[in-house]
Enzyme design. Structure first.
Site, PDB file in Angstrom:
ATOM      1  N   ASP A 172     -36.073 -26.064 -14.191  1.00 56.55           N
ATOM      2  CA  ASP A 172     -34.972 -26.398 -13.303  1.00 56.55           C
ATOM      3  C   ASP A 172     -34.942 -25.386 -12.164  1.00 56.55           C
ATOM      4  O   ASP A 172     -35.850 -24.559 -12.034  1.00 56.55           O
ATOM      5  CB  ASP A 172     -33.649 -26.450 -14.057  1.00 56.55           C
ATOM      6  CG  ASP A 172     -33.270 -25.113 -14.668  1.00 56.55           C
ATOM      7  OD1 ASP A 172     -34.175 -24.269 -14.853  1.00 56.55           O
ATOM      8  OD2 ASP A 172     -32.083 -24.886 -14.958  1.00 56.55           O
TER       9      ASP A 172
ATOM     10  N   SER B  44     -28.406 -23.114 -10.839  1.00 56.31           N
ATOM     11  CA  SER B  44     -29.294 -23.648 -11.862  1.00 56.31           C
ATOM     12  C   SER B  44     -29.793 -25.053 -11.504  1.00 56.31           C
ATOM     13  O   SER B  44     -30.464 -25.239 -10.501  1.00 56.31           O
ATOM     14  CB  SER B  44     -28.578 -23.635 -13.215  1.00 56.31           C
ATOM     15  OG  SER B  44     -29.457 -23.917 -14.261  1.00 56.31           O
TER      16      SER B  44
END
Length: 613
Positions: free
Chosen positions: A406, A268
């Site tokens: 992200d 992530s």
């Protein structure tokens, strides 16, 4: 031969002599709608198939009107002819770019893909080069078959590694430093264990399980995803290798293909050296804690042993991006972003190959930064954790808004035209008010975590919207949404879950609908964000303390009570122990930042004194 030069996709090649006997049997019909994208030369076609009478509309016109050339009509309808399904489905298509021949080829490919991906049966001896059809393979994987001969026990012992640790799964899968914490051996063993647990229903139905495997572009994802795919295939699971796509795309594709489960290799928003492995259950939903525990326990069992035809196949999921893109555009329900200028920061991550195309196809004028992933630069000075480049580019270009993702594109933060940050709380407030006004906010309720700003709760109360609070982490937001049927929730960090369209946080989807609200309302993003007043929020991390002692220390609890009295009902105090470190987080919100900082510092001192280790 390039994709643009291909005449027929593999599912519609001429039958070989060995399969001619089966060719006379009509193929099973679609029972659910299907959608896909086809590209030929400069033409792009997007189609939706629904059970019907055989009508075809292209850009709102009948097929014969749009393509008067009979050869083009024959080419386009050929996928139905090959499968003996003429007159069974209605086709709604939109095409842009290219000339008549390219458009006809693109439309034919899109129809073929939609049919292929929605076929509900597959021969047991799938031909070489064909994508396995989800949920219908008839090869049977044998669970726990013994290794024969004197070497059996040593083989099983070698294949069964032990991991002498606490709980392997964190709040978002298994994560750590790639090559040290997250190794190829670990990935292989996790995949074997997942095949045992998540492939159980498939084995019970005497069919082969299907898994979608995807990753973000960090370099370690190459070997980790390869190990995952190898582990699954060696356990009799067919793998659809979707390559580099966002985490929410992987979740969507698990549901869309009817796969038994999915695996996403990503860390992530973490820096490039880290990586992780997370699983999605059937339907693209995150795993419950007890299922994760069962997978960890299964890592100590012998892996499923399969040979010959029982071994799983690994196939490239060639149109994974296109299918997800079509889905995202469909959530706008016809609304266009024409006239909107947007800057996208793709964090050198998984959004790079999709987000710009989605916004462009929706009609927006797009400027992109953070769009050159090289395996090492993911989240490096860009993306939702580093908003400065986005703010600068929005101001430079005069865009209406900026959107930051992200690394795996499950987050969205925004910037208004003046460069002011619009965080997850404000995004949720804007979407909640919009959905409520249109009757789409289920139970008139928004789900947020205890870390969301007090201003969000007050803004929702002023508009008659309830707020349900959960623990920190999008998994807890998801649990509340799934349990009670809510339609919107998320976190201040930008994880926003729109459950009508997604089973997890989706940064591209969120950004798309935020831009759509600018169009729908006629207001700027700054004006929309005025719906919520942000209370100053101070967070102090107190390290080196006993995080388990917060609730049981009377002196500390009395200090919290005194701080709450000082706020006079116009703020709040929260002490939150870390789930993994000897850290207690002290959070104070107040009308004025000076008061919030003073109270937070005082409480942090009490925590340090009372819980020191």
């Amino acid at each position: 031969m390039t994709e643009e030069q291909t005449v027929a996709p593999e599912s519609y090649t001429t039958e070989t002599p060995a399969s001619q006997a089966a060719a006379s049997t009509p193929r099973p019909a679609l029972t659910v709608p299907g959608s896909a994208v086809g590209r030929r030369k400069q033409a792009i076609a997007r189609v939706r198939l629904v059970p019907g009478s055989g009508s075809m509309t292209v850009n709102g016109r009948e097929l014969a009107e749009y393509f008067p050339n009979k050869l083009h009509q024959q080419l386009i309808t050929d996928p139905f002819t090959v499968l003996e399904l003429n007159g069974s489905y209605d086709v709604i298509a939109r095409i842009k770019g290219g000339g008549p021949s390219g458009q006809a080829g693109a439309l034919r490919l899109a129809i073929a893909r939609a049919q292929r991906d929605r076929r509900r049966a597959q021969p047991s001896d799938a031909q070489e080069g064909r994508l396995p059809q989800p949920r219908r393979s008839r090869h049977r994987a044998q669970e726990g078959r013994s290794q024969e001969g004197p070497q059996g026990s040593p083989v099983l012992e070698a294949l069964t590694r032990e991991y002498p640790m606490g709980r392997l799964f964190g709040t978002d899968g298994v994560r750590g430093l790639a090559g040290v914490d997250v190794t190829a051996d670990l990935a292989l063993d996790l995949a074997h264990a997942a095949a045992l647990v998540l492939g159980r229903s498939a084995r019970g139905e005497s069919r082969r399980a299907i898994a979608v495997v995807a990753r973000d572009p960090r370099v370690s994802g190459e070997f980790i995803a390869a190990a995952v795919a190898a582990g699954l295939a060696s356990a009799g699971v067919d793998v659809l290798d979707a390559g580099v796509i966002p985490t929410p795309a992987a979740a969507y594709l698990v549901a869309d293909t009817g796969a038994d489960f999915g695996v996403m290799v990503s860390a992530s928003h973490n820096p490039a050296p880290d990586n992780g492995i997370k699983f999605f259950a059937e339907g693209g939903r995150k795993l419950a804690d007890d299922i994760e525990d069962e997978i960890q326990e299964a890592m100590s069992r012998p892996p499923i042993a399969v040979t010959g035809r029982e071994v799983g196949r690994i196939r490239r999921f060639a149109d994974a991006e296109d299918r997800y893109l079509v889905h995202l555009l469909g959530t706008l329900e016809g609304l266009r972003l024409d006239g909107i200028d947007v800057v996208l920061d793709c964090a050198h991550g998984a959004a790079a190959g999709i987000s710009p195309d989605v916004f462009t196809d929706a009609g927006a004028k797009v400027t992109v930064i953070g769009n050159d992933p090289d395996g090492f630069n993911i989240n490096d000075g860009v993306g939702s954790t580093h908003l400065e480049p986005l703010i600068a580019k929005v101001r430079e270009t005069g865009a209406h808004l900026g959107i930051a993702h992200d690394g795996d594109a499950d987050r969205c933060l925004a910037v208004d035209a003046d460069g002011n940050v619009v965080d997850g709380d404000k995004i949720m407030a804007i979407l909640a008010l919009s959905m409520a006004s249109r009757g789409k906010l289920e139970r008139n309720t928004l789900v947020a975590t205890v870390m969301s700003n007090l201003g969000l709760k007050l803004a929702m109360a002023d508009n008659g919207i309830d707020v349900v609070e959960t623990g920190v982490g999008d998994r807890y937001v998801l649990e509340a949404i799934n349990e009670h049927g809510y339609s919107l929730g998320g976190e201040q960090s930008g994880h926003v879950i729109m459950s009508d369209y997604a089973t997890t946080g989706d940064g591209i989807l969120t950004g798309l609908h935020l831009a759509a609200e600018i169009v729908r309302s006629g207001k700027s993003l700054a004006e929309l964000a005025e719906c919520m007043t942000v209370y100053p929020q101070v967070l102090v991390n107190v390290r080196g303390v006993d995080r388990t002692g917060v609730a049981g220390d009377d002196v500390l609890q009395q200090a919290v009570h005194q701080a709450e009295l000082a706020l006079g009902g116009k703020g709040r105090v929260l002490l939150r122990p870390s789930g993994t470190e000897p850290v207690v987080r002290v959070m104070v919100e107040a009308e004025h930042e000076e008061q919030a900082q003073s109270l937070a510092d005082d409480l942090a001192a009490v925590v340090k004194e009372r819980l020191a280790v």
